[in-house]
Design a protein around this motif. Structure first.
Motif, PDB file in Angstrom:
ATOM      1  N   ALA A  52      -5.854  -5.114   2.747  1.00  0.00           N
ATOM      2  CA  ALA A  52      -4.847  -5.102   3.816  1.00  0.00           C
ATOM      3  C   ALA A  52      -5.238  -4.108   4.907  1.00  0.00           C
ATOM      4  N   ASP A  53      -5.503  -2.878   4.520  1.00  0.00           N
ATOM      5  CA  ASP A  53      -5.931  -1.883   5.496  1.00  0.00           C
ATOM      6  C   ASP A  53      -6.918  -0.937   4.830  1.00  0.00           C
ATOM      7  N   TRP A  54      -7.750  -0.295   5.664  1.00  0.00           N
ATOM      8  CA  TRP A  54      -8.844   0.528   5.131  1.00  0.00           C
ATOM      9  C   TRP A  54      -8.480   1.986   5.296  1.00  0.00           C
ATOM     10  N   ASP A  55      -8.315   2.686   4.187  1.00  0.00           N
ATOM     11  CA  ASP A  55      -7.952   4.102   4.250  1.00  0.00           C
ATOM     12  C   ASP A  55      -9.155   4.959   3.896  1.00  0.00           C
ATOM     13  N   VAL A  56      -9.422   5.919   4.771  1.00  0.00           N
ATOM     14  CA  VAL A  56     -10.535   6.845   4.544  1.00  0.00           C
ATOM     15  C   VAL A  56      -9.943   8.178   4.122  1.00  0.00           C
ATOM     16  N   VAL A 214       9.596  -6.089   0.453  1.00  0.00           N
ATOM     17  CA  VAL A 214       8.867  -6.954   1.390  1.00  0.00           C
ATOM     18  C   VAL A 214       7.423  -7.133   0.921  1.00  0.00           C
ATOM     19  N   LYS A 215       6.825  -6.049   0.437  1.00  0.00           N
ATOM     20  CA  LYS A 215       5.444  -6.173  -0.059  1.00  0.00           C
ATOM     21  C   LYS A 215       5.385  -7.053  -1.316  1.00  0.00           C
ATOM     22  N   ALA A 216       6.409  -6.965  -2.154  1.00  0.00           N
ATOM     23  CA  ALA A 216       6.442  -7.821  -3.355  1.00  0.00           C
ATOM     24  C   ALA A 216       6.463  -9.293  -2.964  1.00  0.00           C
TER      25      ALA A 216
HETATM   26 MG    MG Z   1      -2.104  -0.122   1.868  1.00  0.00          MG
END
Ligand code: MG
Ligand code: ATP
Length: 468
Positions: A52-56, A214-216
């Motif tokens: 979903a998104d890239w976390d550094v 919502v994510k579920a």
């Molecule tokens: Mg995330």
């Protein structure tokens, strides 16, 4: 049931990490820092799923991060998060954080930066979310055996589950959410720790709960999360209204109890999370309207859609859905029940379209299809009726007749200039009454006809108000 697919983690493909993300980590390393990707993106990469998104995450302090990259947004410097902009995309770079104390079960009292990635991973919720990866050389840091749990399809808390759940009450709900989105089981120790943590869960803000709901809804079958929420006691805190349908037998049209039907309907409504919330709530009014009919010798649920809308509205408010989302959900719950037959006249179909609103038809059809498929009975006749209604609506729309006050041959301005009406509720009331006439007979949608009708309506109204 869990669909067991073999996860071959050796196939880790670094090419699937965006170039920008690798560049961010590389740049930090060139400046003498440690840098990894971490959390959901590593988990999804290892599972071969779209991240979903890239976390550094890095040991560089936020003040250092903002100096290293030319374009940044100091998103949450005090929490250690800086957003780095590259080629128009946003990437969150967060400084390694240690385990702060959580005296309120909601958020750490203070954020403490650390220099060790292992300490950062220790404060994360589940082992599968506590893996760090160097996206340039493929080096994996996995002190809590997250990869093993990915292979076993297990959600397991990092460290002692009860302690971790009592630190942040939201984690019990996240466990349920991930079990649905990943289609994993909860490790028994982790599952056991939910119930004794519910008093802390109670303190979690409704916004955070809503975000997890919502994510579920992105799961293939969100019911997996909701069933777990039901059996573990989470739902009794967040939405006890839904529990009234558990075990509640319906009638000959239904193979499932009210709860299971709601679950099946939600699962069947893929795509839009808000639509799925509407599906979850669509029959929330049934338990309070159930009555036994001596005539049919079966249960009835008269007006459950109206009562359901009254119950759904405060639920959506409580969960801090936006006004638009709440209106959409409540409108769908309120109107989910219709019984189209080929006997419906064009005028009935026009009234139906007006009541639902053209912009909501697609939502309502999706909900209806999921609803009839979720009955645990042969859905063919109901699906046939739905197709019949869709076709009839298409015909009526093609006729170009007025379906809302916007389509009338006159507007509020005409009422004011021609009949001398002053701005106020009477304008809307008159237009609504004219629309009713036009829905019944589109031939009346002519300027002069409408003005004459409006004049009469206004006179009648004045007569009633003034007379007697
Ligand atoms: Mg995330
Ligand atoms: P998704 O792909 O659905 O966004 P995610 O794992 O990325 O899932 P986020 O909520 O975006 O979930 O959080 C990112 C990471 O931050 C998690 O993977 C986890 O390591 C950590 N995290 C988030 N929320 C918590 C929490 N309440 N307690 C501990 N760690 C958390």
């Amino acid at each position: 049931m869990t669909q067991v697919t073999h996860v071959d983690l050796s196939e880790l493909d670094l090419d699937r990490v965006p170039e920008d993300v690798r560049a961010i980590c590389q740049r930090l390393k060139e400046r003498g820092h440690k840098a990894y990707i971490v959390g959901g993106c590593v988990r999804d990469l290892l599972l071969g799923k779209e991240a979903a998104d890239w976390d550094v995450t890095t040991d560089a302090k936020p003040e250092q991060v903002v100096k290293i990259f030319p374009r940044v947004i100091p998103t949450g410097m005090q929490h250690g998060t800086v957003t780095v902009l590259m080629h128009g995309k946003h990437y969150e770079v967060t400084t390694f954080r240690g385990e702060g104390a959580y005296s309120d079960g909601r958020r750490p009292d203070k954020v403490e930066f650390v220099s060790d990635i292992v300490a950062d991973l220790a404060r994360r919720d589940f082992t599968v979310n506590a893996i760090a990866l160097d996206p340039n050389d493929g080096h994996v840091i996995d002190p809590y055996d997250g990869r093993k749990d990915l292979e076993r399809h297990v959600i397991r808390a990092v460290g002692v589950p009860l302690e971790r759940f009592r630190e942040d009450g939201l984690r019990v709900l996240r466990a349920a959410r991930f079990s649905a989105t990943l289609e994993f089981d909860l490790d028994p120790e982790t599952e056991k720790a939910i119930e004794p943590s519910l008093d802390v869960y109670k303190k979690v803000s409704q916004e955070r709960v809503r975000d997890e709901w919502v994510k579920a809804m992105k799961a293939r079958r969100p019911s997996r999360a909701f069933d777990l929420m039901r059996t573990s006691g989470i739902l009794a805190i967040t939405c006890p209204e839904l529990l009234e349908g558990v075990g509640m037998e319906q009638n000959k049209w239904h193979g499932y109890d009210v709860w299971r039907h709601g679950m099946e309907c939600m699962d069947g409504c893929a795509g839009d999370p808000v639509l799925r919330i509407a599906a979850l709530l669509h029959d929330v009014g049934k338990p309070r309207t159930r009555a036994f009919s001596d005539k049919t010798q079966d249960w009835t649920f008269y007006e459950h859609e109206r009562i359901g809308a009254e119950i759904a509205d405060p639920i959506c408010q409580r969960l801090r859905f936006s006004n638009d989302e709440r209106a959409r959900i409540v409108h769908l719950v309120r109107n989910h029940l219709f019984h189209y037959t080929s006997e419906w006249s064009d005028a009935s179909v026009r009234r139906f379209i007006k009541r639902i609103g053209t912009e909501s038809l697609e939502d309502l059809f999706a909900l209806n299809e999921a609803d009839v498929r979720a009955k645990g009975r042969d859905a063919t006749p109901d699906l046939g009726a739905l197709e019949g209604l869709k076709a009839h609506i298409a015909r009526v729309i093609a006729q170009g007749a007025a379906l809302s006050t916007r389509d009338l041959a006159i507007g509020g301005r005409d009422l004011m200039s021609e009949l001398g009406l002053l701005p106020g509720p009477i304008i809307g009331r008159t237009l609504a009454a004219l629309l009713e006439e036009v829905l019944a007979d589109p031939g009346k949608n002519q300027r002069d006809t409408l003005l004459a009708m409006a004049k009469k309506l206004v006179e009648n109204e004045r007569g009633e108000a003034g007379g007697v």
